[in-house]
Write an enzyme that holds these catalytic residues in place. Sequence first.
Site, PDB file in Angstrom:
ATOM      1  N   ARG A   8     -26.314  16.570 -32.440  1.00  0.00           N
ATOM      2  CA  ARG A   8     -26.128  15.908 -31.136  1.00  0.00           C
ATOM      3  C   ARG A   8     -25.809  16.931 -30.041  1.00  0.00           C
ATOM      4  O   ARG A   8     -26.207  16.751 -28.888  1.00  0.00           O
ATOM      5  CB  ARG A   8     -25.012  14.862 -31.253  1.00  0.00           C
ATOM      6  CG  ARG A   8     -24.861  14.011 -30.006  1.00  0.00           C
ATOM      7  CD  ARG A   8     -23.995  12.781 -30.282  1.00  0.00           C
ATOM      8  NE  ARG A   8     -23.916  11.915 -29.117  1.00  0.00           N
ATOM      9  CZ  ARG A   8     -22.768  11.616 -28.502  1.00  0.00           C
ATOM     10  NH1 ARG A   8     -21.608  12.081 -28.940  1.00  0.00           N
ATOM     11  NH2 ARG A   8     -22.784  10.817 -27.444  1.00  0.00           N
ATOM     12  N   HIS A  51     -27.668  17.178 -26.402  1.00  0.00           N
ATOM     13  CA  HIS A  51     -26.954  17.096 -25.118  1.00  0.00           C
ATOM     14  C   HIS A  51     -27.028  18.408 -24.346  1.00  0.00           C
ATOM     15  O   HIS A  51     -26.882  18.414 -23.123  1.00  0.00           O
ATOM     16  CB  HIS A  51     -25.503  16.653 -25.342  1.00  0.00           C
ATOM     17  CG  HIS A  51     -25.368  15.187 -25.623  1.00  0.00           C
ATOM     18  ND1 HIS A  51     -24.225  14.469 -25.381  1.00  0.00           N
ATOM     19  CD2 HIS A  51     -26.255  14.286 -26.118  1.00  0.00           C
ATOM     20  CE1 HIS A  51     -24.400  13.192 -25.715  1.00  0.00           C
ATOM     21  NE2 HIS A  51     -25.633  13.062 -26.174  1.00  0.00           N
ATOM     22  N   GLY A  69     -32.068  22.393 -19.591  1.00  0.00           N
ATOM     23  CA  GLY A  69     -32.761  23.010 -20.723  1.00  0.00           C
ATOM     24  C   GLY A  69     -31.804  23.507 -21.793  1.00  0.00           C
ATOM     25  O   GLY A  69     -30.576  23.399 -21.662  1.00  0.00           O
ATOM     26  N   ASP A 109     -29.847  25.879 -23.093  1.00  0.00           N
ATOM     27  CA  ASP A 109     -29.280  27.140 -22.602  1.00  0.00           C
ATOM     28  C   ASP A 109     -27.788  27.262 -22.902  1.00  0.00           C
ATOM     29  O   ASP A 109     -27.103  28.097 -22.309  1.00  0.00           O
ATOM     30  CB  ASP A 109     -29.507  27.257 -21.086  1.00  0.00           C
ATOM     31  CG  ASP A 109     -28.796  26.142 -20.306  1.00  0.00           C
ATOM     32  OD1 ASP A 109     -28.229  25.218 -20.950  1.00  0.00           O
ATOM     33  OD2 ASP A 109     -28.783  26.193 -19.070  1.00  0.00           O
ATOM     34  N   SER A 128     -25.468  25.539 -21.934  1.00  0.00           N
ATOM     35  CA  SER A 128     -24.606  25.171 -20.795  1.00  0.00           C
ATOM     36  C   SER A 128     -23.514  24.203 -21.247  1.00  0.00           C
ATOM     37  O   SER A 128     -22.399  24.233 -20.722  1.00  0.00           O
ATOM     38  CB  SER A 128     -25.433  24.558 -19.661  1.00  0.00           C
ATOM     39  OG  SER A 128     -26.195  23.449 -20.118  1.00  0.00           O
ATOM     40  N   ASN A 149     -20.186  12.947 -22.816  1.00  0.00           N
ATOM     41  CA  ASN A 149     -19.616  13.925 -23.757  1.00  0.00           C
ATOM     42  C   ASN A 149     -18.117  13.761 -23.980  1.00  0.00           C
ATOM     43  O   ASN A 149     -17.622  14.038 -25.077  1.00  0.00           O
ATOM     44  CB  ASN A 149     -19.877  15.349 -23.250  1.00  0.00           C
ATOM     45  CG  ASN A 149     -21.356  15.692 -23.240  1.00  0.00           C
ATOM     46  OD1 ASN A 149     -22.109  15.236 -24.101  1.00  0.00           O
ATOM     47  ND2 ASN A 149     -21.777  16.480 -22.272  1.00  0.00           N
ATOM     48  N   PRO A 186     -29.335  10.062 -21.728  1.00  0.00           N
ATOM     49  CA  PRO A 186     -29.479   8.603 -21.776  1.00  0.00           C
ATOM     50  C   PRO A 186     -28.183   7.910 -22.197  1.00  0.00           C
ATOM     51  O   PRO A 186     -27.406   8.443 -22.989  1.00  0.00           O
ATOM     52  CB  PRO A 186     -30.550   8.379 -22.848  1.00  0.00           C
ATOM     53  CG  PRO A 186     -31.173   9.688 -23.117  1.00  0.00           C
ATOM     54  CD  PRO A 186     -30.231  10.756 -22.662  1.00  0.00           C
ATOM     55  N   HIS A 237     -30.128   8.919 -35.393  1.00  0.00           N
ATOM     56  CA  HIS A 237     -29.048   7.941 -35.624  1.00  0.00           C
ATOM     57  C   HIS A 237     -29.076   7.399 -37.056  1.00  0.00           C
ATOM     58  O   HIS A 237     -28.481   6.375 -37.343  1.00  0.00           O
ATOM     59  CB  HIS A 237     -29.119   6.807 -34.587  1.00  0.00           C
ATOM     60  CG  HIS A 237     -28.765   7.259 -33.196  1.00  0.00           C
ATOM     61  ND1 HIS A 237     -28.889   6.461 -32.094  1.00  0.00           N
ATOM     62  CD2 HIS A 237     -28.276   8.442 -32.730  1.00  0.00           C
ATOM     63  CE1 HIS A 237     -28.498   7.130 -31.011  1.00  0.00           C
ATOM     64  NE2 HIS A 237     -28.128   8.340 -31.369  1.00  0.00           N
ATOM     65  N   THR A 238     -29.734   8.097 -37.945  1.00  0.00           N
ATOM     66  CA  THR A 238     -29.675   7.801 -39.375  1.00  0.00           C
ATOM     67  C   THR A 238     -28.407   8.367 -40.006  1.00  0.00           C
ATOM     68  O   THR A 238     -28.129   8.121 -41.177  1.00  0.00           O
ATOM     69  CB  THR A 238     -30.905   8.384 -40.107  1.00  0.00           C
ATOM     70  OG1 THR A 238     -30.826   8.059 -41.491  1.00  0.00           O
ATOM     71  CG2 THR A 238     -30.974   9.903 -40.013  1.00  0.00           C
ATOM     72  N   THR A 290     -27.104   4.036 -45.425  1.00  0.00           N
ATOM     73  CA  THR A 290     -26.873   5.376 -46.008  1.00  0.00           C
ATOM     74  C   THR A 290     -26.271   6.252 -44.908  1.00  0.00           C
ATOM     75  O   THR A 290     -26.990   7.007 -44.247  1.00  0.00           O
ATOM     76  CB  THR A 290     -28.194   5.995 -46.523  1.00  0.00           C
ATOM     77  OG1 THR A 290     -29.204   5.891 -45.485  1.00  0.00           O
ATOM     78  CG2 THR A 290     -28.706   5.295 -47.768  1.00  0.00           C
ATOM     79  N   ASP A 299     -32.499  10.054 -43.636  1.00  0.00           N
ATOM     80  CA  ASP A 299     -33.648   9.371 -44.246  1.00  0.00           C
ATOM     81  C   ASP A 299     -34.260   8.444 -43.202  1.00  0.00           C
ATOM     82  O   ASP A 299     -33.851   8.471 -42.033  1.00  0.00           O
ATOM     83  CB  ASP A 299     -33.199   8.610 -45.506  1.00  0.00           C
ATOM     84  CG  ASP A 299     -32.043   7.657 -45.213  1.00  0.00           C
ATOM     85  OD1 ASP A 299     -31.892   7.226 -44.048  1.00  0.00           O
ATOM     86  OD2 ASP A 299     -31.283   7.328 -46.151  1.00  0.00           O
TER      87      ASP A 299
HETATM   88  C1  HEM Z   1     -32.434   7.794 -27.137  1.00  0.00           C
HETATM   89  C2  HEM Z   1     -31.316   7.863 -26.444  1.00  0.00           C
HETATM   90  C3  HEM Z   1     -29.983   8.074 -27.074  1.00  0.00           C
HETATM   91  C4  HEM Z   1     -28.851   7.395 -26.771  1.00  0.00           C
HETATM   92  C5  HEM Z   1     -28.688   6.310 -25.735  1.00  0.00           C
HETATM   93  C6  HEM Z   1     -27.810   7.894 -27.635  1.00  0.00           C
HETATM   94  C7  HEM Z   1     -26.506   7.464 -27.603  1.00  0.00           C
HETATM   95  C8  HEM Z   1     -25.551   7.805 -28.536  1.00  0.00           C
HETATM   96  C9  HEM Z   1     -24.214   7.272 -28.578  1.00  0.00           C
HETATM   97  C10 HEM Z   1     -23.633   6.288 -27.563  1.00  0.00           C
HETATM   98  C11 HEM Z   1     -23.591   7.786 -29.655  1.00  0.00           C
HETATM   99  C12 HEM Z   1     -22.153   7.489 -30.132  1.00  0.00           C
HETATM  100  C13 HEM Z   1     -21.175   8.373 -29.386  1.00  0.00           C
HETATM  101  C14 HEM Z   1     -19.740   7.933 -29.547  1.00  0.00           C
HETATM  102  O1  HEM Z   1     -19.489   6.772 -29.873  1.00  0.00           O
HETATM  103  O2  HEM Z   1     -18.847   8.787 -29.339  1.00  0.00           O
HETATM  104  C15 HEM Z   1     -24.520   8.662 -30.307  1.00  0.00           C
HETATM  105  C16 HEM Z   1     -24.259   9.378 -31.456  1.00  0.00           C
HETATM  106  C17 HEM Z   1     -25.153  10.247 -32.029  1.00  0.00           C
HETATM  107  N1  HEM Z   1     -26.373  10.630 -31.504  1.00  0.00           N
HETATM  108 FE1  HEM Z   1     -27.361   9.730 -30.023  1.00  0.00          FE
HETATM  109  N2  HEM Z   1     -28.325   8.856 -28.446  1.00  0.00           N
HETATM  110  C18 HEM Z   1     -29.643   9.011 -28.137  1.00  0.00           C
HETATM  111  C19 HEM Z   1     -30.509   9.937 -28.691  1.00  0.00           C
HETATM  112  C20 HEM Z   1     -30.145  10.876 -29.641  1.00  0.00           C
HETATM  113  C21 HEM Z   1     -30.950  12.002 -30.027  1.00  0.00           C
HETATM  114  C22 HEM Z   1     -32.285  12.378 -29.385  1.00  0.00           C
HETATM  115  C23 HEM Z   1     -30.261  12.655 -31.002  1.00  0.00           C
HETATM  116  C24 HEM Z   1     -30.633  13.903 -31.748  1.00  0.00           C
HETATM  117  C25 HEM Z   1     -31.862  14.317 -31.938  1.00  0.00           C
HETATM  118  C26 HEM Z   1     -29.047  11.914 -31.233  1.00  0.00           C
HETATM  119  C27 HEM Z   1     -28.117  12.197 -32.200  1.00  0.00           C
HETATM  120  C28 HEM Z   1     -26.930  11.517 -32.368  1.00  0.00           C
HETATM  121  C29 HEM Z   1     -26.070  11.701 -33.521  1.00  0.00           C
HETATM  122  C30 HEM Z   1     -26.373  12.533 -34.738  1.00  0.00           C
HETATM  123  C31 HEM Z   1     -24.925  10.918 -33.292  1.00  0.00           C
HETATM  124  C32 HEM Z   1     -23.665  10.832 -34.159  1.00  0.00           C
HETATM  125  C33 HEM Z   1     -22.752  11.987 -33.761  1.00  0.00           C
HETATM  126  C34 HEM Z   1     -21.443  12.086 -34.515  1.00  0.00           C
HETATM  127  O3  HEM Z   1     -21.200  11.386 -35.481  1.00  0.00           O
HETATM  128  O4  HEM Z   1     -20.627  12.930 -34.070  1.00  0.00           O
HETATM  129  N3  HEM Z   1     -28.995  10.867 -30.365  1.00  0.00           N
HETATM  130  N4  HEM Z   1     -25.706   8.668 -29.587  1.00  0.00           N
END
Ligand code: HEM
Length: 336
Positions: A69, A73, A79, A81, A83, A101, A170, A200-201, A255, A260
């Site tokens: 993540r 971000h 980009g 970098d 930052s 963040n 987003p 989000h798997t 899971t 997966d």
């Molecule tokens: C499509 C738009 C996306 C939205 C709106 C979004 C939003 C979020 C939100 C709200 C959380 C939970 C944060 C929290 O409760 O503190 C989250 C967690 C996460 N996001 Fe996304 N996300 C998006 C795309 C992505 C992308 C592109 C990736 C990586 C390629 C990603 C990887 C993750 C991961 C792995 C977690 C869990 C992090 C942890 O457990 O520390 N997300 N995301």
Amino acid sequence: MAPRSFSSSSSSSSILAATICLAFILHQAQAQLSATFYATTCPNVSTIVSNVIQQALQSDTRIAASLIRLHFHDCFVNGCDASLLLDGSSTIQSEKNAGPNVNSTRGFDVVDNIKTAVENACAGVVSCADILALAAESSVSLSGGPSWSVLLGRRDSLTANQGGANTSIPSPFEGLSNITSKFSAVGLNTTDLVALSGAHTFGRAQCRVFSNRLYNFSSTGNPDPTLNTTYLATLQQICPQNGSGTTLTNLDPTTPDAFDNNYFTNLQNNQGLLQSDQELFSTSGAATVSIVNNFASSQTAFFQSFAQSMINMGNISPLTGSSGEIRSDCKKVNGS
Ligand code: HEM
Ligand SMILES: *[C@@H]1O[C@H](CO)[C@@H](O)[C@H](O)[C@H]1NC(C)=O
Ligand SMILES: *[C@@H]1O[C@H](CO)[C@@H](O)[C@H](O)[C@H]1NC(C)=O
Ligand SMILES: *[C@@H]1O[C@H](CO)[C@@H](O)[C@H](O)[C@H]1NC(C)=O
Ligand SMILES: *[C@@H]1O[C@H](CO)[C@@H](O)[C@H](O)[C@H]1NC(C)=O
Ligand SMILES: *[C@@H]1O[C@H](CO)[C@@H](O)[C@H](O)[C@H]1NC(C)=O
Ligand SMILES: *[C@@H]1O[C@H](CO)[C@@H](O)[C@H](O)[C@H]1NC(C)=O
Ligand SMILES: *[C@@H]1O[C@H](CO)[C@@H](O)[C@H](O)[C@H]1NC(C)=O
Ligand SMILES: *[C@@H]1O[C@H](CO)[C@@H](O)[C@H](O)[C@H]1NC(C)=O
């Protein structure tokens, strides 16, 4: 020298200057990342990164998710970098305090441990931006997901962009069309959006990012109708109406720590945790629906697209050549 000849020589030299200038701009714009960038200067860098993450996973099963993540971000703001990694100072408004963040991104201590291990092996060579890209790949492959050849050669920024982090990353509350626009703004298409959402798997989310769906969705007085009623009941237990917004739950209820394609079968079962997840499947007529179905039916198709989309995301406006710097501490600009 005749005036005419002088003027002709002047115009040809300005054409020459313009050509050199254009060549320079094109060279900068086309500066390419490369899988072999550290082949002579830090040949073992991927192993070093992977070893630190394996160590961290022993005491924190969530860390792989948290690390990928960070790369996301980082890349969406100015980009890839690094930052995101800069702490606040008199001149820096840290991206760590931006809305998406603050009290949410984590793993910065592990990034520092990776940087220390890499500096011990090859001092002053590997950028923090490349460490985030390598850590993302290791995190996925160590969790059972695909491996890919990470393109390298990014350099680190001298600035942060907190306002950019507030507006470019987003939000889970915005609709599919807004999210699609934010991906498109950084050159990522609908296939990239669906594939990368598959991250989000694994990992966790706090009640505050989805509880709007559980009781009074969009002021209807009812829960989000696209939530599976069994899953809804479980989530209402985890996130009671006046409970703490910071309680964590698994993004993938089936899971939780494995990389997966269950994220996509969950969406088919109306078990997407975030509104932004479920919309990929439940928005009727959207181009995302058939992509979700494809990834749900073939983990191989998902893994192949995911790896390609991670490379695409990693290519977002890197600093290369002599732009930026190689930070010696990921948290600070050199000499500050
Ligand atoms: C499509 C738009 C996306 C939205 C709106 C979004 C939003 C979020 C939100 C709200 C959380 C939970 C944060 C929290 O409760 O503190 C989250 C967690 C996460 N996001 Fe996304 N996300 C998006 C795309 C992505 C992308 C592109 C990736 C990586 C390629 C990603 C990887 C993750 C991961 C792995 C977690 C869990 C992090 C942890 O457990 O520390 N997300 N995301
Ligand atoms: C690379 O790292 C591994 C384990 O961390 C170590 O066994 C190996 O000797 C290293 N190779 C080089 C060339 O440094
Ligand atoms: C972040 O969490 C801390 C400690 O729980 C809290 O005091 C602070 O208000 C939170 N900040 C934001 C912006 O939510
Ligand atoms: C970004 O959002 C955070 C949290 O909502 C806010 O505290 C901060 O002032 C915003 N920063 C900028 C530069 O807009
Ligand atoms: C979606 O984008 C539009 C236009 O930028 C904006 O006005 C709207 O507030 C956004 N919606 C959400 C829920 O963020
Ligand atoms: C997105 O771009 C990839 C190339 O990276 C391409 O294979 C794919 O078909 C595109 N998807 C859409 C929906 O345009
Ligand atoms: C749902 O929210 C709306 C707007 O905040 C409010 O007017 C309404 O009374 C709420 N409904 C219930 C059942 O709480
Ligand atoms: C939540 O708190 C409000 C006011 O503090 C109260 O009126 C309401 O009954 C509480 N709801 C639940 C489900 O406990
Ligand atoms: C709800 O989820 C269960 C799996 O937990 C699944 O069997 C069922 O088909 C889902 N229902 C809907 C309407 O998606």
